[in-house]
Design a protein around this motif. Structure first.
Motif, PDB file in Angstrom:
ATOM      1  N   LYS A  15       4.910   0.595  -7.325  1.00 58.12           N
ATOM      2  CA  LYS A  15       3.944   1.756  -7.506  1.00 58.12           C
ATOM      3  C   LYS A  15       2.431   0.632  -6.667  1.00 58.12           C
ATOM      4  N   PHE A  16       2.351  -0.644  -7.226  1.00 59.43           N
ATOM      5  CA  PHE A  16       1.344  -1.475  -6.328  1.00 59.43           C
ATOM      6  C   PHE A  16       1.630  -1.581  -5.313  1.00 59.43           C
ATOM      7  N   VAL A  17       3.004  -1.338  -4.982  1.00 59.41           N
ATOM      8  CA  VAL A  17       2.637  -1.655  -3.139  1.00 59.41           C
ATOM      9  C   VAL A  17       1.853  -0.592  -2.403  1.00 59.41           C
ATOM     10  N   GLU A  18       2.946   0.957  -3.452  1.00 55.40           N
ATOM     11  CA  GLU A  18       2.158   1.952  -2.651  1.00 55.40           C
ATOM     12  C   GLU A  18       0.413   2.065  -2.754  1.00 55.40           C
ATOM     13  N   SER A  19       0.279   1.291  -4.448  1.00 58.01           N
ATOM     14  CA  SER A  19      -0.915   2.299  -4.293  1.00 58.01           C
ATOM     15  C   SER A  19      -2.221   1.614  -3.822  1.00 58.01           C
ATOM     16  N   PHE A  20      -1.600   0.128  -3.528  1.00 58.28           N
ATOM     17  CA  PHE A  20      -2.117  -0.910  -2.300  1.00 58.28           C
ATOM     18  C   PHE A  20      -2.476  -0.660  -1.069  1.00 58.28           C
ATOM     19  N   ALA A  21      -1.403  -0.360  -0.998  1.00 60.23           N
ATOM     20  CA  ALA A  21      -0.940   0.943   1.033  1.00 60.23           C
ATOM     21  C   ALA A  21      -1.487   2.027   1.299  1.00 60.23           C
ATOM     22  N   LEU A  24      -5.583   0.284   1.432  1.00 59.55           N
ATOM     23  CA  LEU A  24      -5.685   0.199   2.466  1.00 59.55           C
ATOM     24  C   LEU A  24      -5.395   0.907   4.043  1.00 59.55           C
ATOM     25  N   VAL A  25      -4.831   1.931   3.547  1.00 63.64           N
ATOM     26  CA  VAL A  25      -4.815   3.257   4.572  1.00 63.64           C
ATOM     27  C   VAL A  25      -6.015   3.512   4.529  1.00 63.64           C
ATOM     28  N   GLU A  26      -6.799   3.485   3.374  1.00 60.32           N
ATOM     29  CA  GLU A  26      -7.893   4.341   2.987  1.00 60.32           C
ATOM     30  C   GLU A  26      -8.947   3.533   3.736  1.00 60.32           C
ATOM     31  N   ALA A  27      -9.058   2.741   4.179  1.00 67.13           N
ATOM     32  CA  ALA A  27      -9.505   1.463   4.990  1.00 67.13           C
ATOM     33  C   ALA A  27      -9.491   0.984   5.755  1.00 67.13           C
ATOM     34  N   GLY A  28      -8.956   2.552   6.737  1.00 72.54           N
ATOM     35  CA  GLY A  28      -8.434   2.145   7.906  1.00 72.54           C
ATOM     36  C   GLY A  28      -6.575   1.640   9.437  1.00 72.54           C
ATOM     37  N   MET A  29      -6.520   1.032   7.673  1.00 70.13           N
ATOM     38  CA  MET A  29      -5.368   0.718   8.417  1.00 70.13           C
ATOM     39  C   MET A  29      -4.326   2.067   9.020  1.00 70.13           C
ATOM     40  N   GLN A  30      -3.461   1.318   9.622  1.00 68.91           N
ATOM     41  CA  GLN A  30      -1.696   2.265   9.210  1.00 68.91           C
ATOM     42  C   GLN A  30      -0.700   2.446   8.626  1.00 68.91           C
ATOM     43  N   ARG A  31       0.209   3.539   8.030  1.00 70.65           N
ATOM     44  CA  ARG A  31       0.040   3.407   7.252  1.00 70.65           C
ATOM     45  C   ARG A  31       1.415   2.476   6.885  1.00 70.65           C
ATOM     46  N   MET A  32       2.083   2.308   7.915  1.00 71.04           N
ATOM     47  CA  MET A  32       3.414   1.312   7.872  1.00 71.04           C
ATOM     48  C   MET A  32       2.567   0.369   7.964  1.00 71.04           C
ATOM     49  N   ALA A  34       0.264  -0.906   6.216  1.00 65.46           N
ATOM     50  CA  ALA A  34      -0.109  -1.041   5.062  1.00 65.46           C
ATOM     51  C   ALA A  34       1.031  -1.019   3.806  1.00 65.46           C
ATOM     52  N   ARG A  35       1.636  -0.002   4.252  1.00 57.42           N
ATOM     53  CA  ARG A  35       3.680  -0.908   2.988  1.00 57.42           C
ATOM     54  C   ARG A  35       3.813  -2.249   3.286  1.00 57.42           C
ATOM     55  N   ILE A  36       4.141  -2.667   4.169  1.00 54.17           N
ATOM     56  CA  ILE A  36       4.492  -4.118   4.563  1.00 54.17           C
ATOM     57  C   ILE A  36       3.926  -5.049   4.266  1.00 54.17           C
ATOM     58  N   PHE A  37       2.578  -4.697   4.434  1.00 56.27           N
ATOM     59  CA  PHE A  37       1.502  -5.643   4.225  1.00 56.27           C
ATOM     60  C   PHE A  37       1.718  -5.739   2.837  1.00 56.27           C
ATOM     61  N   ALA A  38       1.503  -4.833   1.626  1.00 52.59           N
ATOM     62  CA  ALA A  38       1.621  -4.678   0.277  1.00 52.59           C
ATOM     63  C   ALA A  38       3.024  -4.827  -0.504  1.00 52.59           C
ATOM     64  N   ALA A  39       4.065  -5.182   0.395  1.00 50.13           N
ATOM     65  CA  ALA A  39       5.327  -5.765   0.071  1.00 50.13           C
ATOM     66  C   ALA A  39       5.536  -7.053  -0.025  1.00 50.13           C
TER      67      ALA A  39
END
Length: 165
Positions: A15-21, A24-32, A34-39
């Motif tokens: 849940k944290f990973v998806e929420s933080f990702a 990051l997406v909202e701020a302009g990072m690409q989705r994948m 963002a998910r990898i970075f959060a993980a």
């Protein structure tokens, strides 16, 4: 949550990973990426293999590869070899935000040079030239402020966390 000290609840981590990702997406990072970075950021070691990332995020090896490539280009993760193995581990450092921001200096310098050429080409007294000059002044200001802010951050970090790399 689990009752074992130091154990982590996989669902809470997810849940944290998806929420933080999502942030990051909202701020302009690409989705994948963002998910990898959060993980990576949320892993205890701060490092994972491609297989581990794929399993945790339920994504393909190609998605991991593309996301990691983007993050490495942005200086947000590094690659390292596992000793005695051909597998790579992808690592996020505690100072990744610092590194990512300070590496923007080269980009700002290129923009400043291009804008300076634009002002000279268009003429500083033309409407477009004045607009470019103001944009150039903004980037020069930001460049100076980032340098000063990064120095204040180093002092703050050392006071709060000790002298860490």
């Amino acid at each position: 949550m689990t009752d074992t000290p130091g154990a982590r609840d996989a669902e809470s981590v997810s849940k944290f990973v998806e929420s933080f990702a999502a942030q990051l997406v909202e701020a302009g990072m690409q989705r994948m990426p963002a998910r990898i970075f959060a993980a990576l950021l949320s892993s205890d070691e701060g490092a994972m293999t491609s297989v581990e990332l794929g399993e945790q995020l339920r994504i393909s090896p190609a998605a991991v590869s593309g996301g990691v490539r983007y993050l490495a280009q942005q200086h947000m993760v590094s690659r390292e070899r596992e000793p005695g193995s051909r597998r790579e581990r992808y690592r996020v450092q505690g100072n990744q935000w610092y590194e990512a921001l300070t590496n923007r200096e080269a980009v700002l310098k290129r923009w400043e040079a291009a804008l300076g050429e634009g002002v000279a080409s268009l003429g500083a007294e033309t409407p477009a030239g004045r607009r470019l000059a103001e944009t150039l002044a903004f980037f020069e200001f930001v460049d100076e402020e980032i340098a000063a802010m990064m120095e204040r951050w180093r002092v703050y970090r050392d006071e709060r966390f000790g002298n860490t790399p």
